[in-house]
Every structure is written in C-alpha cells, then in structure tokens.
Design a protein around this motif. Structure first.
Motif, PDB file in Angstrom:
ATOM      1  N   THR A   1       0.830  -1.206   0.000  1.00  0.00           N
ATOM      2  CA  THR A   1       0.000   0.000   0.000  1.00  0.00           C
ATOM      3  C   THR A   1       0.866   1.258   0.000  1.00  0.00           C
ATOM      4  N   PRO A   2       0.295   2.402  -0.382  1.00  0.00           N
ATOM      5  CA  PRO A   2       1.062   3.662  -0.370  1.00  0.00           C
ATOM      6  C   PRO A   2       1.639   4.000   0.998  1.00  0.00           C
ATOM      7  N   ALA A   3       0.957   3.589   2.076  1.00  0.00           N
ATOM      8  CA  ALA A   3       1.450   3.889   3.428  1.00  0.00           C
ATOM      9  C   ALA A   3       2.831   3.283   3.657  1.00  0.00           C
ATOM     10  N   HIS A   4       3.106   2.132   3.038  1.00  0.00           N
ATOM     11  CA  HIS A   4       4.419   1.493   3.153  1.00  0.00           C
ATOM     12  C   HIS A   4       5.360   1.963   2.048  1.00  0.00           C
TER      13      HIS A   4
ATOM     14  N   ASP B   1       2.424  12.236   6.426  1.00  0.00           N
ATOM     15  CA  ASP B   1       1.094  11.916   5.905  1.00  0.00           C
ATOM     16  C   ASP B   1       0.943  10.421   5.621  1.00  0.00           C
ATOM     17  N   PHE B   2       2.006   9.814   5.110  1.00  0.00           N
ATOM     18  CA  PHE B   2       1.985   8.385   4.785  1.00  0.00           C
ATOM     19  C   PHE B   2       2.564   7.599   5.962  1.00  0.00           C
ATOM     20  N   VAL B   3       1.681   7.068   6.794  1.00  0.00           N
ATOM     21  CA  VAL B   3       2.084   6.338   8.000  1.00  0.00           C
ATOM     22  C   VAL B   3       1.133   5.156   8.191  1.00  0.00           C
ATOM     23  N   PRO B   4       1.628   3.915   8.114  1.00  0.00           N
ATOM     24  CA  PRO B   4       0.743   2.753   8.310  1.00  0.00           C
ATOM     25  C   PRO B   4       0.120   2.767   9.703  1.00  0.00           C
TER      26      PRO B   4
ATOM     27  N   LEU C   1     -11.671   4.908  -1.861  1.00  0.00           N
ATOM     28  CA  LEU C   1     -10.491   4.449  -1.128  1.00  0.00           C
ATOM     29  C   LEU C   1      -9.657   3.508  -1.980  1.00  0.00           C
ATOM     30  N   PHE C   2     -10.317   2.565  -2.622  1.00  0.00           N
ATOM     31  CA  PHE C   2      -9.590   1.588  -3.437  1.00  0.00           C
ATOM     32  C   PHE C   2      -8.887   2.267  -4.608  1.00  0.00           C
ATOM     33  N   ALA C   3      -9.569   3.218  -5.246  1.00  0.00           N
ATOM     34  CA  ALA C   3      -8.957   3.951  -6.355  1.00  0.00           C
ATOM     35  C   ALA C   3      -7.732   4.723  -5.880  1.00  0.00           C
ATOM     36  N   SER C   4      -7.815   5.323  -4.697  1.00  0.00           N
ATOM     37  CA  SER C   4      -6.678   6.066  -4.160  1.00  0.00           C
ATOM     38  C   SER C   4      -5.510   5.139  -3.841  1.00  0.00           C
ATOM     39  N   LEU C   5      -5.815   3.965  -3.291  1.00  0.00           N
ATOM     40  CA  LEU C   5      -4.754   2.996  -2.992  1.00  0.00           C
ATOM     41  C   LEU C   5      -3.994   2.615  -4.255  1.00  0.00           C
ATOM     42  N   ARG C   6      -4.717   2.501  -5.374  1.00  0.00           N
ATOM     43  CA  ARG C   6      -4.087   2.108  -6.632  1.00  0.00           C
ATOM     44  C   ARG C   6      -3.505   3.301  -7.400  1.00  0.00           C
ATOM     45  N   HIS C   7      -3.640   4.504  -6.833  1.00  0.00           N
ATOM     46  CA  HIS C   7      -3.044   5.710  -7.430  1.00  0.00           C
ATOM     47  C   HIS C   7      -2.066   6.347  -6.436  1.00  0.00           C
ATOM     48  N   LYS C   8      -1.330   5.501  -5.709  1.00  0.00           N
ATOM     49  CA  LYS C   8      -0.273   5.927  -4.797  1.00  0.00           C
ATOM     50  C   LYS C   8      -0.762   6.898  -3.723  1.00  0.00           C
ATOM     51  N   GLY C   9      -1.992   6.695  -3.260  1.00  0.00           N
ATOM     52  CA  GLY C   9      -2.512   7.500  -2.168  1.00  0.00           C
ATOM     53  C   GLY C   9      -2.984   8.879  -2.562  1.00  0.00           C
TER      54      GLY C   9
ATOM     55  N   LEU D   1     -13.445  12.397  -0.174  1.00  0.00           N
ATOM     56  CA  LEU D   1     -12.249  13.192   0.095  1.00  0.00           C
ATOM     57  C   LEU D   1     -11.481  12.626   1.285  1.00  0.00           C
ATOM     58  N   VAL D   2     -12.206  12.137   2.294  1.00  0.00           N
ATOM     59  CA  VAL D   2     -11.550  11.511   3.450  1.00  0.00           C
ATOM     60  C   VAL D   2     -10.917  10.183   3.034  1.00  0.00           C
ATOM     61  N   SER D   3     -11.680   9.354   2.320  1.00  0.00           N
ATOM     62  CA  SER D   3     -11.177   8.037   1.902  1.00  0.00           C
ATOM     63  C   SER D   3      -9.916   8.155   1.066  1.00  0.00           C
ATOM     64  N   SER D   4      -9.928   9.087   0.107  1.00  0.00           N
ATOM     65  CA  SER D   4      -8.785   9.218  -0.803  1.00  0.00           C
ATOM     66  C   SER D   4      -7.770  10.242  -0.331  1.00  0.00           C
ATOM     67  N   GLY D   5      -8.097  10.963   0.762  1.00  0.00           N
ATOM     68  CA  GLY D   5      -7.192  12.008   1.229  1.00  0.00           C
ATOM     69  C   GLY D   5      -6.315  11.584   2.380  1.00  0.00           C
ATOM     70  N   THR D   6      -6.909  11.104   3.465  1.00  0.00           N
ATOM     71  CA  THR D   6      -6.131  10.736   4.645  1.00  0.00           C
ATOM     72  C   THR D   6      -6.126   9.228   4.898  1.00  0.00           C
ATOM     73  N   THR D   7      -7.281   8.579   4.740  1.00  0.00           N
ATOM     74  CA  THR D   7      -7.377   7.151   5.073  1.00  0.00           C
ATOM     75  C   THR D   7      -6.471   6.299   4.206  1.00  0.00           C
ATOM     76  N   SER D   8      -6.443   6.558   2.909  1.00  0.00           N
ATOM     77  CA  SER D   8      -5.637   5.736   1.991  1.00  0.00           C
ATOM     78  C   SER D   8      -4.149   5.838   2.293  1.00  0.00           C
ATOM     79  N   LYS D   9      -3.715   6.937   2.889  1.00  0.00           N
ATOM     80  CA  LYS D   9      -2.301   7.147   3.187  1.00  0.00           C
ATOM     81  C   LYS D   9      -1.858   6.438   4.469  1.00  0.00           C
ATOM     82  N   GLN D  10      -2.824   5.852   5.192  1.00  0.00           N
ATOM     83  CA  GLN D  10      -2.498   5.189   6.444  1.00  0.00           C
ATOM     84  C   GLN D  10      -2.865   3.705   6.439  1.00  0.00           C
ATOM     85  N   MET D  11      -3.315   3.187   5.305  1.00  0.00           N
ATOM     86  CA  MET D  11      -3.815   1.811   5.258  1.00  0.00           C
ATOM     87  C   MET D  11      -2.667   0.809   5.187  1.00  0.00           C
TER      88      MET D  11
END
Length: 617
Positions: free
Chosen positions: A37-40, A47-50, A104-112, A351-361
């Motif tokens: 995931t982008p968090a790793h 911002d990017f923290v698992p 969220l899934f789209a953001s995960l596949r677009h590097k957060g 915006l939350v799913s693709s903004g902050t949540t995806s960067k911590q998954m």
C-alpha cells in the motif's frame, strides 16, 4: 413504529449488505491483501504512516461522521419514518458504501492520491482542475461551518442584569455544559499527543491498546466534567480553533491525528452503545414500542411547527407561523436525498477516503471493513437518530427543539430514563451525547483542513507530477504547493468565513456535497472501466445522484431568480439580503455548469471511447 424492531431489522440488513454485497465488490475489483500500500511504499512519517486497522477505523469513522448522520435523518423525519429508513438502508448499502469503498480503493491504486488525480488520469486534466477548485471551496465551507459549530458548543454567554430568572438559569446551565464540553475536548487533544508519542514505534497488543484507550477516555471525561474551568467567548474560541487546525493539519499524523481520532472513536462507540441500550430498554418498557411518528406524511413537507391535531402553531407576538428549526421542507424528491447525506451517501467521504485514510492503510484487506463497514456504521447512527426523533415526535413537530442535535440528545436521554434505575441519568446522558457530537465535529474539522491543503496543492500540480516535483520547479508552484502556505490559506478562508457569514451560502452545501459524491462515483467508474474491471455497479448511483443534484440546483436557481425579480421587502428579509440571494444564484449556476461539463466528459470515456487507455491499477 417500534424503535427496537426498526433498529434490529436495520442491523440485520446492514450486516447482510456488508457480508454479501461488500464481499462481492472486493472480488469484482480485485482487492489484493498482498499488494504493497502507499502507506508502506511512500512512508514519510508525516502523511503516509501505516496504522493498525482499529486505529484507522477510529480516524475514518470519526472524520466522515461529523453531525451529518444525526442532522439529516432528523430533518427529513417530516416525511415520515419509512422514506428515511429506506433511503438510509438502500442508499447506504448500494450508494454510499460503494462510493466510499471505491474512492479508497482507487486512491490505494493511485499511490494514495485523491480523487482529483483519478479524474486527471482517467478523464482529463481540465476536469481535475474543476474538481480541485470545487472540492477546495466546499472544504473551506466545511471548515467554516464546523469551526462555528464547535465554537458554539464551547462558548460561554455573559449573564446580564436584564435577564429574567428563567433565562438566567437556562443560560447558566448552558454555559456549564459548554465549559464541560470544551474542557473534555481540550484534554482529548493534549492526552492524544502524549499517547501518540508514548506508543510510537512500540508493538502494543491490541487488547492492551483498547483497554488503555477506554480507561483514558473515562478519565478524561470524568476530569473535564467535574472541573470545567475554561470560559471564553465565541470570537476567542474561533481564533483558538483556527490556530489548532493550522497546527493539526501539518503535524505528522502519528502525533495527533491518529491517536486523537483513535481515542475519541471510543467516545463515539460508547455513544452508539448508550443509544442501543436506550432504544432497547425503552422499547422493552413499552415507552418506545409504538412511537407516534407517521410512516409517511406525503410527498411535500413543511417545516412549519404544528400541534397534535396538525394545526400550524402561530406565534402570538408576531402573528407568524412558528418554524421547526430541526425540520426540512419541500418536495420529497429531491429534498430527502439532499438532506440525508452522511447517513446514506456523502461526497465528503470520498475526500476523506482518498485524502487521509488511503495514506495510512496497512493492507488492502482493511479497505472493505474500514470504508464499506465505516459507511454502514454511519447508517446505524442514522437509524438511531430516526428512533430518537420518533420518541420525541410531539415536541419535535411543535418546534420545541432548536437543532437536530438537541433532538438527538433529548430523545435518547429520555429513552434511557425509561429504564428502571436510570431515571436520574437523563441530564448526564444528554451532556455526554452533546459531547460526542462535538467530538465528531472537531475531528471532521481538522481532517477537512488537511484535505483542503491537499486539494489546494493538487490544483497547482500537473497530471503527471507529484506535489514534491511541482515544488522543485520553483515559481508560483513552489509557493502554492508548499504545505504551510496551502494550510494557512485554507484556515484563513475557513475561519474568516465562519466568523462573518457562512450561513448565507450554507443552504447550498447539501447540493454541493451530493455533487461531490456524483463526481467521485463518475471518477471511480471511469477508472475501473479503463482498467477493464466491472464498473456497472456505479451506473445507477452516479446517474441518480447527478439527477438529484441537478434538479435541486435548478430549483434553487428558479427560486433565487424569482426572489431577485420579486418584492423588495421579501428580498430584504432573506439571509444576506440582495447580495446573499445573488451569491446563492451564481454559485448554483456554476455548480450546474461544473456538473454537466465533468459528466459529459466522463460519459464519453465510459460509454463511447473505444481505444484502451493505460491507467494505474
């Protein structure tokens, strides 16, 4: 209406939706637990923290909830409990949860990156610019509104000699409740920072983490409730909140955002448990087994207060009809679907799913429980809100409550008092419920500020470059892509608007928020289609939300145009007068143009573009 039966049926339906439809979506889209995931991949300690799944769920649920799943169902209750319940369940399972999970899934596949990047890659860069501009302005309005809401739950009103005895006592009680809320909220922030620093880098067993969090929550509430020592006015609180979100939105997430949202989430879970106990207990005692709220009141509803016989209540001093401030008004379509947003589908969630949540998954396996499950948890809160308004229906329809939040806290605390042995707990329960709602809003406030920073930065980045690459090019990009500059602009605009007059354009927020949802659905649908994945589950939700939004905006345009061409006396009585009505008219027109431009471009890609496009997947 039997409150317990409604709650049980809703829970069964929502669980079935999560297991069967949510599981089917994960298989269709190809969710891969083994994928990095982008968090790793992009971990930067800021911002990017698992995050552990239960920690991230706390952040996500606290951020998306706000006061929306409480306000919407209560305001829409004027149409009856059946329309509200159907939209919450159908909308939540097939619209909102799909929207949140997809974003969220789209953001995960677009590097957060946010939905804006998904739009740029799959539609075009001009659509991205339009989306970023619209999303940023919407977030500024969210910051303004939530800062004002939070400040009003903290503020202390001066006691004057002109007050009569009843007013004095009511003001003193309100001030005490607000001071307690403020004290507990500030303690949350301080303790969260300490908690984040202490737990950083340590492998703490989940059970120990959860138990310690609950103990901390209980201690904070006990101290803040019994020692309310901070008494400040509205302006001072707005300035303090502005400084707080300024720092909070640029601070590494592990210091404040993750631990604060994690800790406060237990307060919110506690609120849900308290609500369930109240509903079940009151139903078993017979007090909530046959609520008087109608199943359906009609296709058009009014927010005029009425008595038990259905007669409009007239204020004897003014001769005008009393307004029910906790109710919506207008035609069921589209008002129901605009009013109930967070409890069914809300663009802010994307915006939350693709903004902050995806960067911590930590892993894609957590996407369904956090995004799809988090949305359904909001649906539960919406159903609870419906039960609360049903319990105090007579007072509600008579205009006896100043806000939906008061209806929510009043209904549930009165239900709890029906349980033997808890008759004296009504006042404490009311205060704790108000506190929980305030915690929702405070969490959403600084999350919205961070998201506003992301949107502002992305507005000045090209489709093929990161924010860091844009800054390295120098010039205006180096300035506007700077996180501190972007944050300051967001905070100054948001808090400034909150202190001057956000209420003038707030009536358009519902339509703007649902337009965000329609655009996010379009974006994810386009991406999945370009990637060769099944995207047909988006067709009905995105078309329906676009139609609902456009109809609502066209109605607004016609109403405001009629006001501008009508009586000067009537126009002067509107919020903001001539300037306020004109502003709403122009914004509504711009939103319609935005929706049509992006929708036409997306439809061309989804249905008419023949050549295969290389996209992220």
């Amino acid at each position: 209406m039997n409150a317990m039966l409604i709650l049980v049926v809703a829970l069964v339906v929502l669980v079935a939706g999560y297991v069967f439809y949510g599981g089917w979506l994960a298989k269709q889209w190809g969710v891969d637990p083994k994928r990095v995931t982008p968090a790793h991949e992009l971990e930067d300690g800021v911002d990017f923290v698992p995050a552990k799944p239960y920690v991230l769920l706390g952040h996500h649920f606290s951020s998306i909830a706000g006061a929306g799943p409480i306000n919407g169902p209560i305001q829409a209750a004027v149409f009856g409990w059946v329309p509200v319940l159907l939209w919450v369940l159908i909308g939540g399972i097939f619209f909102g949860a799909v929207h949140d999970f997809g974003a969220l899934f789209a953001s995960l596949r677009h590097k957060g990156h946010t939905v804006a990047t998904v739009i740029a890659e799959n539609i075009d860069s001009s659509s991205k610019k339009l989306f970023c501009t619209f999303a940023f302005l919407t977030l500024v309005l969210v910051v303004a509104a939530f800062a004002s809401i939070v400040a009003n739950t903290f503020v202390v009103v001066p006691i004057t000699d002109a007050m009569d005895e009843a007013t004095r006592k009511a003001t003193e009680a309100s001030n005490l409740a607000n001071m307690r809320t403020a004290m507990i909220s500030l303690l949350f922030i301080v303790v969260a920072v300490i908690y984040g620093l202490v737990t950083r880098g340590r492998e703490i067993p989940a059970a120990a983490n959860i138990i310690s969090a609950i103990v901390i929550i209980v201690a904070i509430v006990a101290v803040g409730y019994n020692f309310p020592v901070i008494a400040l006015d509205y302006t001072t609180w707005m300035i303090i909140l502005g400084l707080y979100i300024l720092v909070a939105s640029v601070t590494p997430v592990w210091i404040l955002l993750q631990p604060r949202d994690y800790l406060s989430s237990y307060l919110l879970y506690g609120m849900l448990i308290l609500a369930v106990v109240a509903i079940v207990g009151a139903s078993l005692m017979g007090a909530a087994s046959n609520l008087q709220i109608p199943a359906f009141t009609g296709f058009v509803a009014s927010n005029a207060a009425v008595d038990a016989a259905g007669n409009v209540i007239i204020n004897p001093d003014t001769g005008l009809a009393v307004v029910n401030k906790a109710a919506a008004s207008g035609a069921l379509f589209p008002v129901l679907f605009i009013t109930i947003a967070c409890g069914a589908i809300s663009g802010f969630h994307s915006l939350v799913s693709s903004g902050t949540t995806s960067k911590q998954m930590d892993t894609e396996a957590h996407a369904r429980p956090i995004a799809y499950g988090g949305m359904l948890l909001e649906c539960v809160l919406a159903v609870i809100s419906l039960c609360a308004v049903g319990f105090v229906w007579a007072t509600y329809q008579a205009g006896g409550y100043a806000s939906p939040t008061a209806v929510f806290a009043g209904g549930l605390s009165q239900m709890l008092a029906c349980i033997p042995g808890l008759q004296d707990a009504e006042s404490l329960a009311y205060s704790l419920l108000i506190l929980a709602v305030s915690a929702f809003c405070l969490t959403s406030l600084d999350t919205a500020t961070r998201l506003g920073r992301y949107m502002f930065q992305e507005l000045f980045t090209a489709s093929d470059e990161t924010v860091e690459e844009a800054r390295e090019k120098g010039g205006f990009k180096a300035v506007f892509c700077n996180p501190y500059v972007a944050t300051i602009i967001t905070v100054v605009l948001g808090v400034g608007l909150g202190m001057t007059g956000y209420t003038i354009i707030w009536p358009l927020f519902g339509a703007a928020n649902q337009l965000l949802a329609a655009l996010a659905l379009l974006a994810v649908c386009t991406w999945l289609g370009n990637a060769g994945r099944n995207n047909k589950m988006f067709y009905i939700p995105m078309v329906f939300m676009m139609v609902v939004t456009l109809i609502s905006l066209v109605q607004t345009i016609m109403a405001k145009a009629a006001l501008l061409g009508g009586s000067a006396t009537v126009l002067a009585a509107q919020a903001g007068g001539y300037a306020g009505v004109l502003a709403q008219l122009l914004i509504a027109v711009l939103l319609v143009v935005l929706a049509l431009v992006v929708a036409v471009k997306a439809v061309r890609v989804i249905f008419f573009k023949k050549e295969k496009k290389e996209v992220s997947f």
